[in-house]
Design a protein around this motif. Structure first.
Motif, PDB file in Angstrom:
ATOM      1  N   LEU A  22       0.889  -1.120  -0.017  1.00  0.00           N
ATOM      2  CA  LEU A  22       0.078   0.295   0.188  1.00  0.00           C
ATOM      3  C   LEU A  22       1.249   1.184   0.197  1.00  0.00           C
ATOM      4  CD1 LEU A  22      -2.563  -1.413   2.754  1.00  0.00           C
ATOM      5  CD2 LEU A  22      -2.510  -0.833   0.421  1.00  0.00           C
ATOM      6  N   MET A  62      -4.907   3.222  -2.243  1.00  0.00           N
ATOM      7  CA  MET A  62      -3.741   3.092  -3.053  1.00  0.00           C
ATOM      8  C   MET A  62      -2.337   2.080  -3.137  1.00  0.00           C
ATOM      9  SD  MET A  62      -2.708   6.991  -4.810  1.00  0.00           S
ATOM     10  CE  MET A  62      -2.861   6.156  -6.799  1.00  0.00           C
ATOM     11  N   LEU A  63      -2.778   1.131  -3.807  1.00  0.00           N
ATOM     12  CA  LEU A  63      -1.747   0.905  -3.651  1.00  0.00           C
ATOM     13  C   LEU A  63      -0.240   2.043  -4.155  1.00  0.00           C
ATOM     14  CD1 LEU A  63      -2.375  -3.042  -6.103  1.00  0.00           C
ATOM     15  CD2 LEU A  63      -2.289  -2.581  -3.400  1.00  0.00           C
ATOM     16  N   ALA A  65       2.264   0.513  -5.872  1.00  0.00           N
ATOM     17  CA  ALA A  65       2.321   0.792  -7.742  1.00  0.00           C
ATOM     18  C   ALA A  65       1.202   1.736  -8.633  1.00  0.00           C
ATOM     19  CB  ALA A  65       2.481  -0.458  -8.070  1.00  0.00           C
ATOM     20  N   GLN A  66       0.231   1.925  -8.168  1.00  0.00           N
ATOM     21  CA  GLN A  66      -0.844   2.521  -8.098  1.00  0.00           C
ATOM     22  C   GLN A  66      -0.311   3.665  -8.376  1.00  0.00           C
ATOM     23  OE1 GLN A  66      -4.368   1.334  -6.045  1.00  0.00           O
ATOM     24  NE2 GLN A  66      -5.419   2.172  -7.567  1.00  0.00           N
ATOM     25  N   ALA A  67       0.289   4.375  -7.375  1.00  0.00           N
ATOM     26  CA  ALA A  67       0.896   6.162  -7.343  1.00  0.00           C
ATOM     27  C   ALA A  67       1.832   6.098  -8.023  1.00  0.00           C
ATOM     28  CB  ALA A  67       1.255   6.269  -6.047  1.00  0.00           C
ATOM     29  N   SER A  68       2.977   5.327  -8.855  1.00  0.00           N
ATOM     30  CA  SER A  68       4.295   5.015  -9.149  1.00  0.00           C
ATOM     31  C   SER A  68       4.036   6.404 -10.291  1.00  0.00           C
ATOM     32  CB  SER A  68       4.268   3.629  -9.706  1.00  0.00           C
ATOM     33  OG  SER A  68       5.242   3.844 -10.268  1.00  0.00           O
ATOM     34  N   SER A  70       3.583   9.454  -9.828  1.00  0.00           N
ATOM     35  CA  SER A  70       2.923  10.715  -9.032  1.00  0.00           C
ATOM     36  C   SER A  70       4.032  11.451  -8.402  1.00  0.00           C
ATOM     37  CB  SER A  70       1.996   9.812  -8.448  1.00  0.00           C
ATOM     38  OG  SER A  70       0.657   9.512  -9.484  1.00  0.00           O
TER      39      SER A  70
ATOM     40  N   TYR B   6       0.464  -6.571 -10.132  1.00  0.00           N
ATOM     41  CA  TYR B   6       0.155  -4.557 -11.380  1.00  0.00           C
ATOM     42  C   TYR B   6       0.706  -4.891 -12.610  1.00  0.00           C
ATOM     43  CZ  TYR B   6      -0.499   0.070 -11.563  1.00  0.00           C
ATOM     44  OH  TYR B   6      -0.617   1.120 -11.881  1.00  0.00           O
ATOM     45  N   ARG B   8      -0.499  -1.577 -15.584  1.00  0.00           N
ATOM     46  CA  ARG B   8      -1.308  -0.642 -15.418  1.00  0.00           C
ATOM     47  C   ARG B   8      -1.464  -0.688 -17.064  1.00  0.00           C
ATOM     48  NH1 ARG B   8       1.574   5.473 -13.828  1.00  0.00           N
ATOM     49  NH2 ARG B   8       0.932   4.100 -11.823  1.00  0.00           N
ATOM     50  N   GLY B  30     -10.721   3.361  -9.497  1.00  0.00           N
ATOM     51  CA  GLY B  30     -10.077   3.859  -8.136  1.00  0.00           C
ATOM     52  C   GLY B  30      -9.723   3.270  -6.973  1.00  0.00           C
ATOM     53  N   GLN B  32     -11.873   1.881  -4.989  1.00  0.00           N
ATOM     54  CA  GLN B  32     -12.232   2.281  -3.429  1.00  0.00           C
ATOM     55  C   GLN B  32     -13.055   0.928  -2.968  1.00  0.00           C
ATOM     56  OE1 GLN B  32     -11.164   5.437  -1.936  1.00  0.00           O
ATOM     57  NE2 GLN B  32      -9.254   5.110  -3.316  1.00  0.00           N
ATOM     58  N   ILE B  35     -10.084  -1.991  -3.782  1.00  0.00           N
ATOM     59  CA  ILE B  35      -8.407  -2.635  -2.329  1.00  0.00           C
ATOM     60  C   ILE B  35      -9.163  -2.730  -1.169  1.00  0.00           C
ATOM     61  CG2 ILE B  35      -6.826  -0.731  -1.852  1.00  0.00           C
ATOM     62  CD1 ILE B  35      -5.554  -1.465  -4.055  1.00  0.00           C
ATOM     63  N   ASP B  50      -5.065  -1.215 -13.736  1.00  0.00           N
ATOM     64  CA  ASP B  50      -4.945  -0.221 -13.644  1.00  0.00           C
ATOM     65  C   ASP B  50      -6.010   0.527 -14.774  1.00  0.00           C
ATOM     66  OD1 ASP B  50      -5.388   1.758 -12.494  1.00  0.00           O
ATOM     67  OD2 ASP B  50      -3.431   1.437 -12.175  1.00  0.00           O
ATOM     68  N   ARG B  52      -6.803   3.157 -14.719  1.00  0.00           N
ATOM     69  CA  ARG B  52      -6.933   4.837 -14.696  1.00  0.00           C
ATOM     70  C   ARG B  52      -5.846   5.540 -15.138  1.00  0.00           C
ATOM     71  NH1 ARG B  52      -4.421   7.802  -9.812  1.00  0.00           N
ATOM     72  NH2 ARG B  52      -2.575   6.433  -9.626  1.00  0.00           N
ATOM     73  N   HIS B  53      -5.470   5.170 -15.603  1.00  0.00           N
ATOM     74  CA  HIS B  53      -3.949   5.875 -16.591  1.00  0.00           C
ATOM     75  C   HIS B  53      -4.895   6.096 -18.422  1.00  0.00           C
ATOM     76  CE1 HIS B  53      -1.667   6.620 -13.262  1.00  0.00           C
ATOM     77  NE2 HIS B  53      -1.984   5.512 -13.124  1.00  0.00           N
ATOM     78  N   MET B 106     -10.536   9.860  -5.391  1.00  0.00           N
ATOM     79  CA  MET B 106      -9.938   8.507  -6.458  1.00  0.00           C
ATOM     80  C   MET B 106     -11.083   8.057  -6.989  1.00  0.00           C
ATOM     81  SD  MET B 106      -7.142   7.941  -6.105  1.00  0.00           S
ATOM     82  CE  MET B 106      -7.105   5.873  -6.900  1.00  0.00           C
TER      83      MET B 106
END
Ligand SMILES: Cc1cc2nc3c(=O)[nH]c(=O)nc-3n(C[C@H](O)[C@H](O)[C@H](O)COP(=O)(O)OP(=O)(O)OC[C@H]3O[C@@H](n4cnc5c(N)ncnc54)[C@H](O)[C@@H]3O)c2cc1C
Ligand code: FES
Ligand code: FES
Lengths: 163, 265
Positions: A22, A62-63, A65-68, A70, B6, B8, B30, B32, B35, B50, B52-53, B106
């Motif tokens: 996370l 949020m992981l 990895a999801q934020a990578s 940012s 994961y 992307r 997201g 929400q 997760i 993912d 989201r991008h 999110m």
């Protein structure tokens, strides 16, 4: 494993971590930045709020990895050169904390809401905006007071700067 | 949380391809809902793809009365879209009351309707607005999309790309939030437009979101809160849990419907 690359409080960081890590864990355990707190770990309490690309999010939901890729701002990134951020100073001045556990998240949420509403915050809005932040100590009264005081000071300062 | 891998995705096509290669993968938007569910070990996808991008999934376009909202658009962006507010303020208001600010930053409309939580807000609006759900494979009418609690018409590898609808002449959403979770104990979306009056109810029904046809008939001849006075909701069709009895929810549905009609004007 995932390679996570972030800019945290202006500093580029990168680390290989398990994909299931996370963002809250990454900050606290990989980067040893323990200012971000984990209260519930179930997306309810908001102790873990940080800003990701300028928006307040719950870092336990949020992981990393999801934020990578940012930009992340944490409570450690607010004070500039040793001087408290106006929201931090207002919490100190108005007794906006008791045990302090919720405070990092409260302050990150407060900064986010002031960024979005500017000087147009009123008590009702602040209370509604704090929906995702739980405090077991203060009864919220002084938290709301602190945020309103900081919002006023920050919009006053912005006005002076614009003149 | 169990281990996962994961990925992307940069496009809808790539996401579908990644899902095809995974063995029990799930899309994450997201995050929400997904997760927290994975943290509770109630979901354990071997791969997370993912969305989201993917730029194509984001954004709101309003052309006259034609509205299209990309599946990856966050609750925050729906709540604050000036274009949408001008033609369908009820949907902006609905989005502004989902969860809390961090969840709204999110969480996405596509994730919400794909998950079809029986207490989620958006599904009621999709039914009442007579929306079309666009996916990577086809277009599905909202009436055919929501098929029961947490159930939709989606295939495992199907991605919601957008929702579209014709803005109604008047609409409003009224929700009685659970005081702890803010999910709906009962939420009613009322829309009056070209296809008559439609009423979507969430949070209350024991088979998930549904249309309240008696209310639709009553409001079609008299669009006023008073038109609902003579109606009753069958408690036998309501959910019952520690948050409220079936009788309580049956009453709430009517009260929320009346409030929604009154504020739709
Ligand atoms: C504290 C809290 C309070 C909340 N309060 C409310 C509330 O009051 N009302 C409410 O309605 N909701 C509420 N929610 C849920 C929130 O709205 C979620 O954002 C939403 O349910 C899921 O959207 P997501 O984008 O986060 O989806 P995710 O969690 O990423 O995904 C949810 C599911 O949908 C699938 N999915 C996601 N996107 C797509 C797509 N484009 N195509 C196909 N499948 C897809 C995923 O595979 C997954 O199964 C709350 C959540 C939290 C944590
Ligand atoms: S620790 Fe993230 S919301 Fe409580
Ligand atoms: S000050 Fe103790 S939880 Fe808020």
């Amino acid at each position: 494993m995932s390679k996570v690359e972030l800019t945290v409080n202006g500093r580029a960081v990168s680390a290989e971590v398990e994909d299931r890590t996370l963002l809250s864990q990454f900050l606290r355990e990989t980067l040893n930045m323990t200012g971000t707190h984990v209260g519930c770990d179930t997306s309810q309490c908001g102790a873990c709020v940080v800003h990701v690309d300028g928006k307040a999010v719950k870092s336990c939901t949020m992981l990393a990895a999801q934020a990578s890729g940012s930009e992340v701002t944490t409570i450690e990134g607010l004070a500039a050169g040793g001087a408290l951020h106006p929201v931090q100073a207002a919490f100190k001045e108005h007794h906006g904390l008791q045990c302090g556990f919720c405070t990092p998240g409260m302050i990150m949420s407060a900064v986010d809401m002031i960024n979005r509403y500017g000087g147009k915050l009123d008590e009702k809005t602040v209370r509604a905006e704090l929906e995702g932040n739980i405090c077991r100590c203060t009864g919220y009264h002084n938290i709301v007071k602190s945020i309103l005081a900081a919002a006023e000071e920050m919009s006053g300062a912005a006005k002076v700067a614009a003149e | 949380m169990y281990e996962t891998t994961y990925h992307r995705a940069g496009s809808v096509e790539e996401a579908v391809k990644l899902m095809g290669e995974a063995d029990g993968g799930k899309f994450v938007a997201g995050g929400q809902t997904l997760i927290p569910t994975m943290k509770q070990r109630l979901a354990a996808p071997d791969s997370l793809i993912d969305l989201r991008h993917i730029a194509d999934l984001k954004g709101i376009s309003v052309d006259g009365a034609n509205v299209r909202i990309g599946a990856g658009t966050t609750h925050y962006d729906v709540a604050n879209s000036a274009d949408l507010k001008a033609v369908c303020p009820g949907l902006c208001s609905l989005a502004s009351h989902i969860g809390d600010p961090q969840v709204r930053h999110m969480g996405t409309i596509g994730g919400s309707i794909s998950n079809n939580d029986p207490a989620a807000d958006y599904p009621s609006a999709m039914l009442a607005l007579g929306a079309t759900i666009h996916t990577s494979k086809r277009d599905i009418a909202a009436d055919d999309f929501f098929t029961g609690m947490f159930e939709t018409a989606l295939d495992e590898d199907e991605i919601v790309t957008a929702v579209s609808f014709t803005a109604p002449d008047a609409c409003a959403y009224s929700k009685f939030p659970n005081p702890a979770s803010r999910y709906a104990m009962a939420g009613v979306f009322v829309a009056k437009g070209g296809n008559g009056v439609r009423v979507g109810v969430t949070g209350a029904g024991n088979d998930g979101v549904y249309r309240w046809s008696d209310a639709e008939a009553a409001l079609s001849s008299d669009f006023s809160a008073g038109a609902l006075d003579g109606l009753s909701v069958d408690a036998g069709d309501m959910m019952e849990d520690l948050h409220g009895t079936a009788d309580y929810r049956a009453n709430l549905v009517k009260v929320m419907a009346k409030r929604a009609v009154a504020s739709a004007g």
